[in-house]
Scaffold this active site. Structure first.
Site, PDB file in Angstrom:
ATOM      1  N   SER A 556       0.841  -1.200   0.000  1.00  0.00           N
ATOM      2  CA  SER A 556       0.000   0.000   0.000  1.00  0.00           C
ATOM      3  C   SER A 556       0.871   1.244   0.000  1.00  0.00           C
ATOM      4  O   SER A 556       2.017   1.223   0.479  1.00  0.00           O
ATOM      5  CB  SER A 556      -0.904   0.010   1.235  1.00  0.00           C
ATOM      6  OG  SER A 556      -1.573   1.250   1.362  1.00  0.00           O
ATOM      7  N   TYR A 569      -3.065  -0.786  10.267  1.00  0.00           N
ATOM      8  CA  TYR A 569      -3.015  -1.101   8.841  1.00  0.00           C
ATOM      9  C   TYR A 569      -1.690  -0.660   8.230  1.00  0.00           C
ATOM     10  O   TYR A 569      -1.018  -1.427   7.527  1.00  0.00           O
ATOM     11  CB  TYR A 569      -4.184  -0.417   8.132  1.00  0.00           C
ATOM     12  CG  TYR A 569      -4.205  -0.608   6.635  1.00  0.00           C
ATOM     13  CD1 TYR A 569      -4.707  -1.777   6.079  1.00  0.00           C
ATOM     14  CD2 TYR A 569      -3.733   0.390   5.773  1.00  0.00           C
ATOM     15  CE1 TYR A 569      -4.739  -1.958   4.702  1.00  0.00           C
ATOM     16  CE2 TYR A 569      -3.764   0.222   4.394  1.00  0.00           C
ATOM     17  CZ  TYR A 569      -4.265  -0.956   3.867  1.00  0.00           C
ATOM     18  OH  TYR A 569      -4.292  -1.121   2.510  1.00  0.00           O
TER      19      TYR A 569
END
Length: 679
Positions: A556, A569
């Protein structure tokens, strides 16, 4: 679009005959019909023949798969036939007999259908018929089985001369309904489509009954102690362990996809005393050995042998197989023969376990296995009433390295970039993973669709084309045993794994003080721990195969960008990003490349965003959830929204063949977020 009544009848007959494996093998044999039609040029009647074209399959034949030829021109070729030494030239002449545009290319068997004086002709490869054709005293057995209603035709390579031979035999035997072609198959004829089909089935079923009634009980000899089939669970465990080793051996000349079969037919054959002798004789029917090579590789150890001993022996046998195949080529090759196409086996037999077959794609590998099962059935029938006597090795070489066969291979379309590669994608039941699975399959890969949601995985696998293209596995990536089981399933389905995409993920957006240990652990378990476990299992399979490989992490932008309210996350994505660097350094010596993709703002179609992450992030940024994609796009340099397909494109860019010297790379797919530029 209207079709000729004879074409409709031909297609119906073909479908009935081709749908039953007792009648013929996949893409094997052909059928024809003759009739009159109006010539669009003269307005008069013209006699035509419709016949299954080159490469088609009877069971799925359509009108477009038929070659349409003028009978007057086809039969006139007899007057210019230059003789058996130049019979291959006649294949090119068939093109001058074609009627109209379109249709399939005429096959080598066209002459058989056109020259035989009957309105309808079937040429088939039934196991029962080939058993008689490959028996040492096949001519005598054919007479005993059929009397004078079916005539023996000595072996001759398919072609124009064989068509002349059969035509002459039919003319000399008006009572006959068909013939057995030595070493090859059967041909039947009739005045109507129904009569032709009836005669074909009469030959096949009569031969079946003859073999059953006259044959001895154990044509393959007694069961050898210690060579019996392993129990199913143990057998498949052993097969999964062996598959990557065997696929690596079978892929020395060029990469191959694998198929595993543990049918009762195969296991019984391998448990019997005569299987080494019979396997060494090889297959006979041209359709068989073109798919299976002249003979298989047979492991000569019992199934109880330690795995490491079996692997070591397979390596020895493989080296010997390659030397023997090269010697076979040298024995028979002529100055103008095509180059040797590769010396690896197409079929590997492992007693007590089963059969591994290989090809350029899953269908080809599966069909090679099916053809060897046909060959086993042929051997059983021939040994039951006589002894199995396939055609001579020199004849096999003439067909395997036939100039016409080489030309057919050269006409095949260029392989897709990921052809022969087996991909396993986690989280592939939806969102980014689903898009990746679709892209890899479109580029030629076989795909293992892995997802916690088994129903979604099955649905995606079906979308990709079913078991010859994709299989589904239900897997929780936090569970070591489930991951191991997924890779075993991949090995049984396709022979191993070459390309793994760590995509499974989850996200919970909370500020630090609201992030619980459960939130932290769940995200790290799925993405950091899960990626580690999947990559470790992938490395085990890939190193065993010895074919290199690719591991891709879907990380990400958040792996390098400090965004608000997502400590768990972002931390786990940073963990994944560093796994890429660590594994790239460690696995490079095995030819395994490890790279990453850093997406951002993938809202539409994303499983994570649909699962609540979108609403949470929208709240953080103070925008309506339905506007979140637009919001993300406007904060990028390119002002473009990122979709799952864009992430899939990056995965293909990393694995499709152009970046062969790239490892340890992270590709941003974020439409340009300057704060996340890698430095």
């Amino acid at each position: 679009m209207t079709t000729h009544p004879e074409v409709d009848a031909l297609l119906d007959r073909s479908h009935r005959l081709g749908s039953d494996p007792r009648n013929t093998n996949y893409a094997g044999g052909n059928a024809s019909a003759k009739g009159s039609a109006t010539d669009p040029v003269t307005g008069g009647e013209v006699e035509l023949m419709w016949v299954k074209g080159s490469g088609g399959d009877l069971g799925t034949l359509t009108a477009s798969g038929l070659a349409v030829l003028r009978l007057d021109r086809l039969r006139a070729l007899v007057d210019v036939y230059p003789g058996v030494e130049r019979e291959d030239e006649m294949v090119g002449a068939f093109d001058y007999c074609l009627h109209g545009k379109g249709g399939a290319a005429p096959s080598i068997d066209t002459a058989m259908h056109g020259l035989v004086d009957a309105p309808h002709v079937d040429h088939l490869h039934p196991d029962s018929g080939i058993a008689l054709a490959c028996a040492a005293d096949g001519e005598k057995l054919t007479a005993e089985c059929f009397g004078d209603s079916v005539v023996w035709v000595p072996w001759r390579r398919p072609g124009f001369q064989l068509g002349l031979d059969i035509a002459a035999i039919k003319e000399a035997n008006p009572q006959a309904v068909g013939c057995v072609l030595g070493g090859h198959g059967i041909t039947a004829w009739g005045s109507t489509s129904e009569e032709c089909e009836r005669n074909s089935l009469h030959i096949i079923r009569t031969a079946e009954a003859f073999l059953a009634e006259k044959g001895k009980a154990e044509p393959f000899g007694p069961v050898v102690e210690g060579y019996e089939a392993l129990p199913e669970a143990e057998r498949r465990e052993r097969a999964a362990a062996l598959a990557p080793y065997i696929r690596g051996l079978a892929s020395q000349d060029r990469p191959q996809v694998g198929h595993f079969t543990d049918s009762e037919v195969v296991l019984d054959f391998l448990a019997r005393a005569e299987h080494p002798r019979l396997a060494a004789l090889g297959t006979s029917c041209p359709d068989h050995f073109l798919r299976t090579k002249v003979r298989p590789l047979v492991l000569d150890l019992p199934p109880a042998a330690p795995l490491e001993d079996a692997v070591a022996r397979l390596r020895e046998l493989h080296a010997a197989y390659r030397e023997e195949y090269a010697a076979y080529y040298r024995r028979h090759a002529l100055p103008d023969s095509p180059a040797m196409r590769g010396a690896d086996p197409a079929v590997v037999l492992v007693p007590g376990v089963g059969m591994f077959s290989f090809g350029k794609d899953k269908q080809t590998a599966r069909v090679a296995g099916e053809f060897y099962v046909n060959a086993v059935n042929v051997m059983r029938g021939a040994e039951a009433v006589s002894s199995y006597a396939p055609i001579e090795e020199a004849e096999k070489f003439r067909i395997e390295y036939w100039a016409l066969e080489e030309a057919k291979l050269q006409r095949m379309p260029k392989p897709k970039p990921l052809a022969t590669r087996v991909a396993l994608v986690t989280g592939a039941g939806s969102g980014i993973g689903k898009a990746i699975a679709h892209r890899l399959a479109a580029e030629g890969a076989c795909v293992v669709v892995a997802d916690l949601n088994g129903e979604n995985a099955v649905a995606v696998a079906e979308e990709l084309g079913g078991p010859d293209k994709a299989v589904a596995v239900t897997v929780d990536v936090t569970d070591e045993e489930q991951i191991a089981a997924a890779f075993k399933a991949a090995s049984l389905a396709f022979g191993g794994v070459d390309l793994v995409v760590n995509n499974a993920g989850i996200s919970i957006s909370k500020p630090l003080l609201e992030t619980s240990v459960k939130d932290w652990d769940l995200q790290h378990d799925i993405m950091a721990r899960g990626s580690f476990l999947v990559s470790r299992e992938a490395a085990r399979v890939m190193t065993v195969q010895g074919l290199g490989g690719d591991i891709v992490y879907i990380a990400s932008k958040n792996a390098v960008f400090a965004g608000p309210n997502n400590i768990a996350y972002s931390a786990t994505k940073a963990d994944q990003a560093h796994q890429v660097r660590l594994l790239a350094a460690e696995l490079g010596e095995h030819g395994i490349r490890v790279n990453g993709v850093n997406p951002d703002g993938v809202v539409r179609g994303s499983g994570i965003f649909a699962g609540g992450w979108g609403a949470q992030r929208a709240a953080v940024y103070g925008v309506p959830e339905e506007k979140l994609g637009e919001f993300y796009a406007q904060r990028t340099i390119l002002k473009r929204e990122v979709l799952p397909e864009h992430v899939a494109n990056a995965v293909f860019a990393l694995t499709g063949g152009d970046l062969t010297h790239t490892t340890g790379l992270h590709i941003p797919v974020d439409a340009g977020v300057a704060a996340a530029f890698l430095r």
